[in-house]
Enzyme design. Structure first.
Site, PDB file in Angstrom:
ATOM      1  N   GLY A 128       0.804  -1.218   0.000  1.00 55.75           N
ATOM      2  CA  GLY A 128       0.000   0.000   0.000  1.00 55.75           C
ATOM      3  C   GLY A 128       0.835   1.265   0.000  1.00 55.75           C
ATOM      4  N   HIS A 176       2.609   4.472  -5.017  1.00 56.25           N
ATOM      5  CA  HIS A 176       3.238   5.549  -5.794  1.00 56.25           C
ATOM      6  C   HIS A 176       3.353   5.079  -7.250  1.00 56.25           C
ATOM      7  CE1 HIS A 176       6.792   3.057  -5.486  1.00 56.25           C
ATOM      8  NE2 HIS A 176       6.743   3.112  -4.166  1.00 56.25           N
ATOM      9  N   HIS A 207       4.435   1.450  -8.066  1.00 54.56           N
ATOM     10  CA  HIS A 207       3.396   0.420  -8.019  1.00 54.56           C
ATOM     11  C   HIS A 207       2.473   0.528  -9.248  1.00 54.56           C
ATOM     12  CE1 HIS A 207       4.076   1.214  -3.572  1.00 54.56           C
ATOM     13  NE2 HIS A 207       4.337  -0.056  -3.657  1.00 54.56           N
ATOM     14  N   LYS A 266      13.483  -2.072  -8.096  1.00 60.63           N
ATOM     15  CA  LYS A 266      14.062  -1.336  -6.962  1.00 60.63           C
ATOM     16  C   LYS A 266      14.398  -2.290  -5.811  1.00 60.63           C
ATOM     17  CE  LYS A 266      13.667   1.785  -3.348  1.00 60.63           C
ATOM     18  NZ  LYS A 266      12.888   0.929  -2.444  1.00 60.63           N
ATOM     19  N   GLN A 326      14.781  -8.869  -3.434  1.00 60.24           N
ATOM     20  CA  GLN A 326      13.452  -9.481  -3.323  1.00 60.24           C
ATOM     21  C   GLN A 326      13.056 -10.125  -4.649  1.00 60.24           C
ATOM     22  OE1 GLN A 326       9.927  -7.699  -1.264  1.00 60.24           O
ATOM     23  NE2 GLN A 326       9.365  -7.050  -3.312  1.00 60.24           N
ATOM     24  N   SER A 350       9.706   5.314  -3.338  1.00 59.50           N
ATOM     25  CA  SER A 350       9.526   4.352  -2.257  1.00 59.50           C
ATOM     26  C   SER A 350       8.492   4.928  -1.304  1.00 59.50           C
ATOM     27  CB  SER A 350      10.860   4.169  -1.518  1.00 59.50           C
ATOM     28  OG  SER A 350      10.636   3.602  -0.240  1.00 59.50           O
TER      29      SER A 350
HETATM   30  O1  PAF Z   1       7.672  -5.181  -2.049  1.00 61.84           O
HETATM   31  C1  PAF Z   1       6.744  -5.167  -1.218  1.00 61.84           C
HETATM   32  O2  PAF Z   1       5.949  -4.236  -1.144  1.00 61.84           O
HETATM   33  C2  PAF Z   1       6.576  -6.344  -0.265  1.00 61.84           C
HETATM   34  O3  PAF Z   1       7.801  -6.853   0.133  1.00 61.84           O
HETATM   35  C3  PAF Z   1       5.677  -7.454  -0.828  1.00 61.84           C
HETATM   36  C4  PAF Z   1       6.263  -8.106  -2.061  1.00 61.84           C
HETATM   37  C5  PAF Z   1       4.302  -6.882  -1.153  1.00 61.84           C
HETATM   38  C6  PAF Z   1       5.504  -8.547   0.226  1.00 61.84           C
HETATM   39  O4  PAF Z   1       4.959  -8.047   1.404  1.00 61.84           O
END
Ligand code: PAF
Length: 279
Positions: free
Chosen positions: A28, A31, A34, A146, A150, A182
């Protein structure tokens, strides 16, 4: 736009959906980064699902879970305007009910860089992403570059667990002065925000040197430290030149695709950023 607030609600809705489903998981406080992922999915998939869930298991005990910025009404308006079909907003209690005890660990990739700085972080990410994939059952899922570690960790996890999800990477979206977007940028005081673009400037200086032929990994790290070091209010936590897939630190010459990344603190705000190096 459907709002689904528990795994059971999501499963019921999902059972009636036909066509290619794209999924944009988020915490959530959306920005442009997303929204650019949402747009990628809207172009490619028949149905786009986003999730909003601030996942407690990926925050350490002294991190910002409680104060992480949240604005559900604004997020939902933005997603609706992008034509998202459904938003998954489970509660913490629905995701981690009493007795919960199953976690996913990506062994090696979790230990390096952000994993070393934030113990348990990637166990939380891998676990929640697995649970979100289980609920949403997407054909494709979209992650921003970014959060480079992950992205690599999720790619590894999907391969290792044979999950039938295609992982799509979206480019980092930047403010006009280069600062990577971010949700945490909102923590920066105006004087801190003013110096934050130095992080990307440092990465760009090293990448320029790389493009001009510099191959010594330590020299590339030093260039970032020199540029960012001009500002004493920025505390660099690490600068890394690592193998692009395994994230093992490269000593000596960079002869294969590499990730140049950093983490830094400006005041109490911790920021990360990266660029790719392709020989
Ligand atoms: O990148 C993120 O916002 C979080 O790490 C994710 C992938 C939604 C997991 O909570």
């Amino acid at each position: 736009m459907e709002l689904l607030r528990s795994p059971a609600e999501m499963h019921r809705w999902r059972a009636g959906v036909r066509g290619m489903v794209g999924f944009v998981p988020t915490m959530g406080y959306l920005h442009e980064g997303h929204l650019s992922l949402v747009r990628l999915s809207r172009q490619r998939d028949d149905v786009t699902v986003a999730s909003i869930f601030v996942n407690p298991t990926q925050f350490g005990p002294n991190e910002d879970f409680e104060r992480y910025p949240r604005d559900e009404a604004r997020d939902l308006a933005l997603l609706e305007a992008e034509g998202v079909h459904a938003v998954y907003l489970p509660s913490v209690a629905a995701m981690y009910p009493p007795g919960y005890q199953t976690y996913v660990t990506v062994e090696e990739l979790s230990k390096r860089l952000e994993g070393a700085a934030r113990p348990g972080h990637f166990r939380g990410v891998a676990t929640v992403v697995t649970k979100l994939f289980g609920a949403v059952q997407p054909h494709r899922a979209y992650f921003g570059k970014k959060d480079a570690q992950q992205l690599r960790l999720i790619r590894r996890m999907v391969r290792d667990l044979d999950l039938p999800v295609e992982i799509v990477a979206g480019e980092t979206v930047r403010e006009p002065d280069g600062l990577a977007m971010s949700s945490r940028n909102v923590y920066l005081a105006p004087d801190e925000r003013a110096i934050a673009p130095l992080l990307y400037r440092g990465l760009c200086a090293a990448r320029d040197a790389f493009i001009a032929g510099e191959r010594d990994a330590e020299r590339l790290r030093a260039i970032v430290r020199e540029v960012v070091g001009q500002e004493p209010r920025i505390a660099l936590e690490y600068v890394s030149v690592a193998d692009d897939e395994t994230l093992e630190e490269i000593e000596g010459r960079v002869e294969r695709p590499a990730l140049l990344s950093l983490a830094a603190r400006i005041g109490s705000t911790r920021l990360i950023d990266n660029v790719e190096l392709a020989p």
